[in-house]
Design a protein around this motif. Structure first.
Motif, PDB file in Angstrom:
ATOM      1  N   ILE A   1      19.250  10.682 -14.383  1.00 42.73           N
ATOM      2  CA  ILE A   1      20.706  10.674 -14.263  1.00 42.73           C
ATOM      3  C   ILE A   1      21.333  10.336 -15.609  1.00 42.73           C
ATOM      4  O   ILE A   1      22.336  10.943 -16.023  1.00 42.73           O
ATOM      5  CB  ILE A   1      21.151   9.673 -13.175  1.00 42.73           C
TER       6      ILE A   1
ATOM      7  N   PHE B   1      24.482  19.245 -14.673  1.00 40.16           N
ATOM      8  CA  PHE B   1      24.981  18.913 -13.339  1.00 40.16           C
ATOM      9  C   PHE B   1      23.919  19.169 -12.275  1.00 40.16           C
ATOM     10  O   PHE B   1      23.818  18.424 -11.304  1.00 40.16           O
ATOM     11  CB  PHE B   1      26.259  19.701 -13.029  1.00 40.16           C
TER      12      PHE B   1
ATOM     13  N   LEU C   1      21.741  16.230 -12.420  1.00 38.00           N
ATOM     14  CA  LEU C   1      22.395  15.104 -11.765  1.00 38.00           C
ATOM     15  C   LEU C   1      22.245  15.195 -10.246  1.00 38.00           C
ATOM     16  O   LEU C   1      21.868  14.224  -9.575  1.00 38.00           O
ATOM     17  CB  LEU C   1      23.872  15.102 -12.156  1.00 38.00           C
TER      18      LEU C   1
ATOM     19  N   ALA D   1      21.073  13.374 -17.777  1.00 43.60           N
ATOM     20  CA  ALA D   1      22.086  14.347 -17.367  1.00 43.60           C
ATOM     21  C   ALA D   1      23.449  13.979 -17.946  1.00 43.60           C
ATOM     22  O   ALA D   1      24.185  14.848 -18.442  1.00 43.60           O
ATOM     23  CB  ALA D   1      22.160  14.421 -15.842  1.00 43.60           C
ATOM     24  N   CYS D   2      23.788  12.706 -17.907  1.00 44.23           N
ATOM     25  CA  CYS D   2      25.069  12.261 -18.469  1.00 44.23           C
ATOM     26  C   CYS D   2      25.103  12.470 -19.984  1.00 44.23           C
ATOM     27  O   CYS D   2      26.152  12.829 -20.544  1.00 44.23           O
ATOM     28  CB  CYS D   2      25.312  10.793 -18.129  1.00 44.23           C
TER      29      CYS D   2
END
Length: 382
Positions: free
Chosen positions: A28, A53, A56, A31-32
């Motif tokens: 996560i 995304f 995520l 992904a960010c």
């Protein structure tokens, strides 16, 4: 009250907090980071936003890419069906059609020596293949991993599927698309390392005008020659040249506009989110993924260096008429690699315009990477 408490407790246990592992939190965070690079820094947002995304989503809700066999109702997750189109080589081929519809092959036709620079940049792929075997990958897995050196996401997905390496497709695709997005960061130091200030400042003569007939014949001739020699490249090279024929023929403007706009962007959404959804912590955080990321970086760096060094050789042969920087554009990252050649050249001389010259090796690299994939498929009898 006990019923209310039990209901609330059941709802609480349905949240993702009780199912996430430390690996999910890591992915996560990655992904960010990708979203930050895409939105804030502008690194290939059309690619990184859907990929990040998808990454995520799958690490919060793994069932979004579950197969029908893994679900209780026999219906797969949304992104499973997107991913199936990747495995069937449909989306990568359609991406190539869109690229062909958007690309002007004029610089390549005007300067055929660009084919050689595009070919030289594929050296990274074959060097990574042997390195991957040394690191313990079997021959087909090594071939699927090494194609990352072309910085061509669709070809990487296409070859991994054809060679039966779907288990590695996620890390391979993410690595390939990541390096496509990071071209402006990775390439310039290598380009400057292997060139002198004087070489980087070389101004090239204007390209000759290319006739409409040449532009129409080019995709037809390339399709015949390449696909006769390597029939397995037909899905990629054929779609690339079909898209370009839409563009250059001038009689199917609606098809050219659809292939380069609506269809292209739909496919990017499907491809990007499904690629990102293959990066669940369970399948992505392992030693093989680390090896793939490292091998892809090595292949990409070697390919860049090989293109620049071949450009230096041509510069010497032509007595300074070719700027070696355009050789780095031989990796298949259209048009980002060509823009980087322009940027590095302009740093030495703001009046130097290398973009159109660099587009020749750049589009040659697209064809070269597809040919390299076809060579691997021919070797393994696919």
């Amino acid at each position: 009250m006990s019923y209310v408490g039990e209901t609330l407790l059941n709802l609480l246990h349905q949240t993702a907090f009780f199912n996430l592992t430390w690996g999910n939190y890591v992915m996560i965070a990655v992904a960010c980071l990708f979203l930050y690079l895409a939105i804030k820094k502008g690194f290939e947002p059309l690619l990184l936003v859907p990929i990040a995304f998808g990454m995520l989503l799958v690490n919060i809700y793994p069932d979004i890419i579950a197969s029908p066999e893994q679900t209780s109702n026999g219906v797969g997750g949304l992104l499973y069906y997107f991913y199936t189109l990747d495995e069937w080589s449909i989306l990568p081929s359609l991406i190539f059609m869109g690229v062909g519809a958007m690309t002007d092959f004029g610089p390549l036709i005007a300067n055929p020596v660009s084919f050689l620079m595009g070919a030289a940049a594929q050296f990274g792929i074959f060097s990574a293949y042997f390195l991957a075997i040394l690191l313990g990958f079997n021959d087909k897995a090594a071939a699927a991993v090494s194609i990352i050196g072309g910085a061509d996401g669709p070809t990487s997905i296409f070859l991994a599927g054809k060679l039966g390496q779907t288990g590695l497709m996620g890390p391979i695709a993410v690595a390939a698309y990541s390096y496509m997005a990071l071209v402006p960061i990775i390439q310039p130091p290598i380009m400057k390392l292997f060139t002198t200030k004087k070489e980087r400042a070389i101004k090239m003569a204007n390209l000759r005008p290319v006739s409409k007939l040449e532009k129409i014949l080019f995709p037809i001739v390339v399709t015949i020659v390449v696909c006769v020699l390597l029939p397995t490249t037909a899905p990629l090279v054929g779609m690339l040249m079909l898209g370009n024929l839409f563009r250059e023929s001038g009689v199917v403007r609606q098809l050219q506009e659809t292939a380069s706009n609506a269809l292209m962007y739909i496919v990017v959404i499907l491809l990007g989110t499904s690629v990102g959804a293959t990066t669940s912590a369970e399948s992505f955080i392992n030693v093989s993924t680390i090896k793939i990321v490292i091998l892809g970086l090595v292949a990409f760096m070697v390919g860049t260096a090989a293109g620049v060094l071949f450009g230096k050789l041509l510069c010497h042969i032509t007595h300074g008429k070719i700027n070696p920087l355009i050789g780095s554009a031989g990796v298949s990252a259209v048009p980002m690699a060509a823009r980087v050649s322009q940027k590095v050249g302009a740093e030495e001389d703001p009046t130097n315009f290398l973009l159109m010259h660099a587009m020749g090796p750049n589009v040659a690299g697209v064809i070269g990477t597809a040919v390299a994939a076809g060579c691997f498929m021919a070797i393994f009898g696919i």
